[in-house]
Design a protein around this motif. Structure first.
Motif, PDB file in Angstrom:
ATOM      1  N   VAL A  71       0.814  -1.079  -0.212  1.00 32.54           N
ATOM      2  CA  VAL A  71      -0.069   0.042   0.012  1.00 32.54           C
ATOM      3  C   VAL A  71       0.921   1.226  -0.018  1.00 32.54           C
ATOM      4  CG1 VAL A  71      -1.713  -1.177   1.138  1.00 32.54           C
ATOM      5  CG2 VAL A  71       0.077   0.016   2.515  1.00 32.54           C
ATOM      6  N   ARG A  78       5.407   1.763  -0.776  1.00 37.49           N
ATOM      7  CA  ARG A  78       5.042   0.505  -0.912  1.00 37.49           C
ATOM      8  C   ARG A  78       6.058  -0.676  -0.444  1.00 37.49           C
ATOM      9  NH1 ARG A  78       2.578   2.878  -5.301  1.00 37.49           N
ATOM     10  NH2 ARG A  78       4.087   2.137  -6.932  1.00 37.49           N
ATOM     11  N   SER A  81       5.640  -0.536   3.254  1.00 38.50           N
ATOM     12  CA  SER A  81       4.504  -1.057   3.644  1.00 38.50           C
ATOM     13  C   SER A  81       4.786  -2.794   3.498  1.00 38.50           C
ATOM     14  CB  SER A  81       3.335  -0.619   2.857  1.00 38.50           C
ATOM     15  OG  SER A  81       3.265  -1.454   1.672  1.00 38.50           O
TER      16      SER A  81
END
Length: 233
Positions: A71, A78, A81
């Motif tokens: 995400v 990302r 994440s």
């Protein structure tokens, strides 16, 4: 009212809970049957013997740990994440992860997270050896951090503790540093800070035109030996 028919998934879920809470040694067919309120023969019918149960449980764990969806609005965000999600899953399932490792499936367990990282590293403009280095560096950062966290959690009480060790002298007259090092560590905050810094530095090569599409080691790699990724127990 008669109990609904037991399913294989219910058996595996109950087995996973036992291992998660008490470790693999707690997983016996008799105890599992007691937890489910059924006969031992019913457990055998659904999953076979204990070794077959462990194999099925490991496969289930590998599948669950593999479901990581990045995400964020940027490749760097990302990647961070993915690292945070992987850390949480390794932290939440230490006994199950240890079982995966003992059955030689550690690399397979990490593959989905590595593939997610590959996609984002490519999106950031890196390919080849440098892209592979980013993937491995992030993975090792996650696993190393989890190992340190678990070692600290299992360590005996320290005398003197950090709050007693850090003062004006040990902190080189930096009182703010001393106060911070004397406090309990916010491991989530520290992990996020360190992985963000790592990713920013690793991806800087994309902006500097350092992408290497070759399949061999980079010019600065020497005769490095590639070791297998560690894992938290």
């Amino acid at each position: 009212m008669a109990r609904p028919a037991l399913t294989r998934e219910e058996v595996l879920a109950a087995a996973a809970d036992l291992v998660r809470q008490h470790g693999p040694q707690a997983l016996t067919m008799r105890r599992l049957a007691a937890e489910l309120g059924t006969a031992v023969t019913s457990i055998y019918w659904h999953v076979g013997n204990r070794e077959s149960l462990l194999d099925a449980l490991v496969e289930r764990t590998v599948a669950e740990l593999g479901e990581i969806r990045p995400v964020g609005r940027t490749p760097a965000g990302r990647i961070v994440s993915v690292a945070r999600a992987l850390r949480r899953r390794l932290r939440d399932h230490p006994h199950l992860v240890a079982m995966v490792h003992e059955r030689g499936l550690t690399e397979r367990m990490f593959l989905p997270a590595q593939q997610a990282l590959v996609h984002e590293v490519h999106a950031a403009g890196l390919r080849g050896t440098r892209a592979a280095d980013v993937v491995r560096a992030v993975q090792f950062q996650v696993v190393g951090h989890v190992l340190v966290e678990r070692n600290r959690e299992r360590a005996p009480a320290q005398h003197p503790g950090e709050e007693e060790l850090w003062g004006a002298r040990t902190a080189e007259e930096d009182p703010a540093l001393a106060r911070t090092l004397a406090r309990a560590i916010d491991t989530e905050k520290l992990f996020t800070l360190s992985v963000k810094a790592l990713v920013a530095g690793l991806l800087a090569g994309a902006r500097d035109g350092e992408s290497d599409s070759g399949s061999g080691p980079g010019p600065d790699s020497g005769d490095r030996t590639v070791s297998r990724a560690p894992y938290p127990q």
